[in-house]
Design a protein around this motif. Structure first.
Motif, PDB file in Angstrom:
ATOM      1  N   SER A   1       2.216-118.223  41.366  1.00  0.00           N
ATOM      2  CA  SER A   1       1.890-117.011  40.878  1.00  0.00           C
ATOM      3  C   SER A   1       2.814-115.694  41.038  1.00  0.00           C
ATOM      4  O   SER A   1       2.782-114.915  40.393  1.00  0.00           O
ATOM      5  CB  SER A   1       0.371-116.596  41.131  1.00  0.00           C
ATOM      6  N   TRP A   2       3.523-115.745  42.317  1.00  0.00           N
ATOM      7  CA  TRP A   2       4.422-114.619  42.582  1.00  0.00           C
ATOM      8  C   TRP A   2       5.725-114.838  41.895  1.00  0.00           C
ATOM      9  O   TRP A   2       6.199-115.897  41.586  1.00  0.00           O
ATOM     10  CB  TRP A   2       4.672-114.758  44.064  1.00  0.00           C
ATOM     11  N   SER A   3       6.167-113.698  41.284  1.00  0.00           N
ATOM     12  CA  SER A   3       7.449-113.457  40.798  1.00  0.00           C
ATOM     13  C   SER A   3       8.033-112.123  41.103  1.00  0.00           C
ATOM     14  O   SER A   3       7.317-111.113  41.532  1.00  0.00           O
ATOM     15  CB  SER A   3       7.467-113.927  39.340  1.00  0.00           C
ATOM     16  N   PHE A   4       9.424-112.253  41.006  1.00  0.00           N
ATOM     17  CA  PHE A   4      10.202-110.950  41.598  1.00  0.00           C
ATOM     18  C   PHE A   4      10.884-110.464  40.164  1.00  0.00           C
ATOM     19  O   PHE A   4      11.756-111.455  39.701  1.00  0.00           O
ATOM     20  CB  PHE A   4      10.980-111.124  42.694  1.00  0.00           C
ATOM     21  N   THR A   5      10.856-109.491  39.636  1.00  0.00           N
ATOM     22  CA  THR A   5      11.430-108.954  38.526  1.00  0.00           C
ATOM     23  C   THR A   5      12.420-107.787  38.746  1.00  0.00           C
ATOM     24  O   THR A   5      12.305-106.757  39.716  1.00  0.00           O
ATOM     25  CB  THR A   5      10.705-108.433  37.329  1.00  0.00           C
TER      26      THR A   5
ATOM     27  N   ILE B   1       6.538-107.451  47.500  1.00  0.00           N
ATOM     28  CA  ILE B   1       7.233-106.840  46.657  1.00  0.00           C
ATOM     29  C   ILE B   1       7.365-107.578  45.308  1.00  0.00           C
ATOM     30  O   ILE B   1       7.418-108.768  45.381  1.00  0.00           O
ATOM     31  CB  ILE B   1       8.987-106.683  47.000  1.00  0.00           C
ATOM     32  N   GLU B   2       7.226-107.122  44.008  1.00  0.00           N
ATOM     33  CA  GLU B   2       7.177-107.761  42.880  1.00  0.00           C
ATOM     34  C   GLU B   2       8.117-107.233  41.800  1.00  0.00           C
ATOM     35  O   GLU B   2       8.645-107.877  40.759  1.00  0.00           O
ATOM     36  CB  GLU B   2       5.652-107.602  42.101  1.00  0.00           C
ATOM     37  N   ARG B   3       8.664-106.012  42.159  1.00  0.00           N
ATOM     38  CA  ARG B   3       9.335-105.415  40.808  1.00  0.00           C
ATOM     39  C   ARG B   3      10.564-104.372  41.625  1.00  0.00           C
ATOM     40  O   ARG B   3      10.141-103.699  42.384  1.00  0.00           O
ATOM     41  CB  ARG B   3       8.633-104.779  39.817  1.00  0.00           C
TER      42      ARG B   3
END
Length: 366
Positions: free
Chosen positions: A216-220, A340-342
């Motif tokens: 479910s985690w992603s970095f944009t 951190i996500e973005r």
């Protein structure tokens, strides 16, 4: 006399404010609660401390003049307060300027500041009980009045019952103070070896942590870039993974030395995916949907900023920012955004969460 009464009441008020704000900073639950209220607790504690120190310095002469004919217990109370105040001020100054001092000194100041706060609690309780609810503490008559000292005291000859009484009183103070201190468990994610180099105090600005499953985690990376990019953890692991050993410093005064951190350089991520920002400013957002901080492009690319997913050979735990957090080796911990996500590139640089809430330095260099 009127002036001393005002000083006494002001002393009591400032001490209560410092005591409550200090304990609130120590316990993560209350610290988080004040953060959610957007109350600058750290700045409040520092400014009250400064004002309190000024009041103490200017009132000492009047206090000692007044104490000249007072009972021994009054002298004890004054000197006990002064001793603790001096220790708090010195350790607080070391914590504030810890970036200029060895790590061991900074960590020692944090420990001393906390321990002396909790060890003072028994005396606060006794003093308050005597004044507010008129509980009569069974002090000896010579201690409460200006009576002649007993021969065993004046000649410094303690009898067995005196020795037992003072020993039990000292043990009771230590038991109450240290017992209260350890009511709140401190998360120690390090092993025995790491305990010798310090431990992480876990801070967050909301009452809960984001919960991620691996999928479910992603970095944009988006905003003012030629093309937006979104990576999963598997995508991140395909980049060159490096390990560094560095110290982790918190602006509140504590440090953890020689932490092994594994992750991916922001520079390598940009190069491998041909990311081309159109501006020199970026804001990093936490998955808690509240916290954020900002950087210049050179700070992220040229100064070794990393996306970290392991500390000391183990994946991050949730309070540390699992599954991924930012880390900048030359900056204080508040710049290392957890969960951190973005990363958003903007035409102007934003002030981060603690620059708005606590007047922290925008760059946060050590």
């Amino acid at each position: 006399m009127i002036k001393l009464n005002w000083i006494h009441h002001l002393h009591g008020l400032l001490f209560v404010l410092l005591f409550i704000s200090g304990l609130s900073l120590y316990f993560s639950t209350t610290r988080t609660w004040f953060n959610e209220l957007q109350f600058p607790l750290v700045s409040f504690h520092l400014w009250v401390s400064l004002f309190y120190g000024i009041i103490i310095v200017f009132s000492l002469r009047l206090v000692f003049q007044y104490m000249a004919k007072k009972p021994y217990i009054k002298f004890f109370n004054v000197w006990l307060n002064i001793s603790f105040i001096v220790i708090w001020i010195l350790s607080g100054l070391i914590m504030y300027f810890q970036g200029y001092l060895p790590t061991t000194i900074g960590n020692g100041a944090v420990t001393i500041h906390g321990w002396f706060t909790f060890l003072f609690i028994p005396w606060v309780l006794i003093h308050s009980a005597g004044h507010l609810i008129k509980i009569k503490i069974p002090w000896p008559p010579w201690w409460r009045g200006k009576a002649m000292l007993p021969s065993t005291v004046s000649e410094n000859r303690l009898e067995r019952r005196d020795f037992i009484r003072f020993t039990l009183l000292g043990v009771l103070f230590l038991f109450i103070g240290s017992g209260i201190k350890w009511i709140q468990p401190i998360l120690n994610v390090a092993g025995d070896e790491n305990k010798r180099r310090g431990y992480f105090r876990i801070y967050n600005v909301t009452s809960d942590y984001p919960r991620y499953e691996d999928s479910s985690w992603s970095f944009t990376v988006d905003g003012e870039v030629d093309e937006s990019l979104t990576l999963t953890m598997n995508d991140l692991l395909r980049l060159p993974v490096i390990s560094i050993v560095d110290d982790f410093h918190c602006v509140t005064g504590w440090s953890v030395r020689n932490v092994e951190m594994k992750g991916v350089l922001v520079k390598d991520l940009f190069e491998k995916h041909n990311l081309t920002p159109r501006t020199a400013f970026a804001t990093a957002y936490s998955g808690d949907q509240v916290y954020y901080d900002s950087f210049t492009l050179p700070q992220l690319i040229d100064e070794g900023a990393m996306l970290v997913f392991e500390f000391d050979g183990q994946e991050l735990v949730n309070p540390q920012g699992y599954p991924c957090r930012l880390f900048h080796p030359g900056m204080y911990g508040y710049k290392s955004v957890k969960w951190i996500e973005r990363l958003e590139f903007t035409t102007e640089r934003r002030r981060g969460y603690w620059q708005v809430m606590g007047d922290y330095d925008l760059d946060g260099y050590l």
